[in-house]
Design an enzyme around this catalytic site. Structure first.
Site, PDB file in Angstrom:
ATOM      1  N   GLU A 106      46.475  58.643  49.268  1.00  0.00           N
ATOM      2  CA  GLU A 106      46.336  58.256  50.634  1.00  0.00           C
ATOM      3  C   GLU A 106      47.446  59.046  51.345  1.00  0.00           C
ATOM      4  O   GLU A 106      48.626  58.829  51.111  1.00  0.00           O
ATOM      5  CB  GLU A 106      46.588  56.594  50.954  1.00  0.00           C
ATOM      6  N   CYS A 107      47.185  59.573  52.524  1.00  0.00           N
ATOM      7  CA  CYS A 107      48.122  60.369  53.608  1.00  0.00           C
ATOM      8  C   CYS A 107      49.177  61.224  52.523  1.00  0.00           C
ATOM      9  O   CYS A 107      48.748  62.486  52.205  1.00  0.00           O
ATOM     10  CB  CYS A 107      48.963  59.248  54.193  1.00  0.00           C
ATOM     11  N   GLY A 108      50.420  60.871  52.508  1.00  0.00           N
ATOM     12  CA  GLY A 108      51.455  61.718  51.666  1.00  0.00           C
ATOM     13  C   GLY A 108      50.837  61.903  50.255  1.00  0.00           C
ATOM     14  O   GLY A 108      50.842  62.705  49.875  1.00  0.00           O
TER      15      GLY A 108
ATOM     16  N   THR B 269      42.451  60.461  51.313  1.00  0.00           N
ATOM     17  CA  THR B 269      42.261  60.470  52.958  1.00  0.00           C
ATOM     18  C   THR B 269      43.520  60.385  53.436  1.00  0.00           C
ATOM     19  O   THR B 269      44.614  60.138  52.785  1.00  0.00           O
ATOM     20  CB  THR B 269      41.664  58.906  52.984  1.00  0.00           C
TER      21      THR B 269
END
Length: 436
Positions: free
Chosen positions: A327-329, A427
């Site tokens: 997720e993200c990072g 994501t």
């Protein structure tokens, strides 16, 4: 029976978090059980709440969660003496389009739970106008009740007197007024407060904030303004499916943005979680059946992540046979490369073709509704996932198959679709809940 209050403000940056922590610790020091919650999609503040109260805190979110989920989450406060829900942004700030049970505004939670609002007002650069702002917030929406205000960063006794007189004329109670006090300022960085676990002196800072607030705020009056509250039974708990039975979770200063309610839901469903630190060059548990890389600050540690061969090789080996999700990072680290703020390009794990740059900064912020085009750990193709995105990195390349069709809160399609390649997926949004 617990008593409930919402701590909110006209805007961000006026001291809601610091005052919430100070109140919580001050009441805890008196021997009371204090339970905190965070309204909205902030994954940093709950750790500060836990440090202040000694009890886990979770997020409640009217855009992403239904009333039953919110009722289930807040029921943990049933044995507390006082429950504090810290708001985000301004009291009525949310998105334009309604979500599951509201717009994400703190006012939704206040009305839903029947808890009065304590407004934190910073009257810097004004005097009587502060009373007009408070009165406007009090009268803006039926069903949201104002308990009173706490003034923060007053400039002088004369300044305080002017504001107090105006608030008194407006019929608004003032619980206290705090002069400026740099010693209780919480350090910040680009995605919010520096995380609680990164601050060795956080306990001392909260203690000083509690001492300072106790000197300047009528804690008894604040307590008396709270609403008696008994949690309503929830028809359903959290609608969360664990991504696997045994989950290897990346957890350190670069990978820490995960909502506490998600981890609790995974464990409640019978999942086992083992943590590992990519920054310490650790590989995921070989006995796990899925690996999850949360968001965090990989852009601040990109060189170290790139140099940690045991982590990178271990993750690649894991992904040959089992799912890995970021997720993200975490998504950025699953990619090919990450360019840091100085323009230096660092090789990442290469499980996805994603390439990102923190040198080309642009804020991406907002709720996300994703319809999965293909499965990801814990969720089938076609599932509708609600989450929130907040980062400054720019996509340089995103060549893999899109994981989902992603919309913002207004229904507009966005470019951050997520990706999937083999067993790896990712994501940019942080998952909050799946639509029932």
């Amino acid at each position: 029976m617990a008593a409930g209050l919402v701590i909110s403000a006209p805007a961000s940056g006026v001291g809601k978090t610091t005052l919430t922590l100070a109140l919580a610790r001050a009441w805890r020091n008196r021997g009371l059980k204090v339970q905190c919650f965070k309204s909205g999609p902030d994954y940093i503040d709950p750790a500060f709440h836990a440090a202040a109260t000694g009890r886990p805190s979770v997020n409640v979110d009217s855009w992403a969660m239904d009333r039953s989920t919110i009722a289930h989450l807040v029921s943990r406060g049933s044995d507390a003496d006082i429950v504090l829900a810290e708001g985000s942004m301004g009291l009525f700030d949310g998105v334009a389009a309604r979500g599951v049970s509201g717009t994400g505004a703190t006012a939704d939670i206040a009305e839903m739970l029947g808890w009065p609002v304590v407004l934190v007002i910073d009257p810097s650069g004004q005097a009587q106008t502060a009373a007009a702002i408070a009165a406007g917030l009090r009268d803006y929406r039926a069903g949201v009740r104002l308990a009173g205000v706490m003034l923060n960063r007053v400039a002088s006794p004369r300044h305080e007197d002017l504001v107090r007189r105006a608030l008194d004329d407006a019929g608004i109670a003032v619980f206290g007024a705090l002069p400026r006090h740099a010693e209780i300022s919480l350090p910040k960085r680009h995605l919010g407060l520096v995380q609680a676990e990164e601050q060795a002196e956080i306990g001392k800072l909260i203690d000083e904030a509690a001492r300072f607030v106790s000197e300047h705020v009528d804690l008894d009056a604040v307590m008396q303004s709270a609403a008696s509250w008994s949690p309503q039974p929830a028809a359903n708990g959290l609608n969360v499916t664990p991504p696997g039975q045994r989950i290897a979770l990346a957890r350190d200063a670069a990978f820490s943005f995960v909502y506490p309610h998600m981890l609790e839901a995974w464990r409640a469903a019978g999942a086992e979680i083992s943590t590992f630190s990519p920054l310490a060059d650790e590989a995921p548990d070989a006995g796990a059946d899925v690996c999850w890389l949360p968001g965090g600050y990989p852009e601040l540690h990109a060189g170290k992540i790139a140099a940690n061969a045991r982590f990178r090789n271990g993750l690649r080996a894991f992904a040959e046979t089992r799912p890995v999700h970021g997720e993200c990072g975490g998504y950025m680290v699953l990619g090919t490369a990450l360019t840091d703020a100085d323009g230096i390009r660092h090789e990442m794990t290469g499980l996805l073709g994603l390439e990102t740059s923190f040198a080309k900064r642009r804020m991406h912020l907002g709720y996300r509704l994703a319809s999965l085009a293909m499965p990801m750990p814990g969720h089938k193709a076609g599932a509708r996932l609600r989450g929130h995105e907040f980062h400054y990195s720019t996509i340089i390349a995103q060549p893999d198959a899109p994981l989902a069709v992603v919309h913002d809160a207004t229904g507009s399609v966005i470019a951050e679709t997520g990706s999937r390649r083999g067993h790896a997926s990712g994501t940019f949004f942080h998952l909050i809940a799946e639509d029932r």
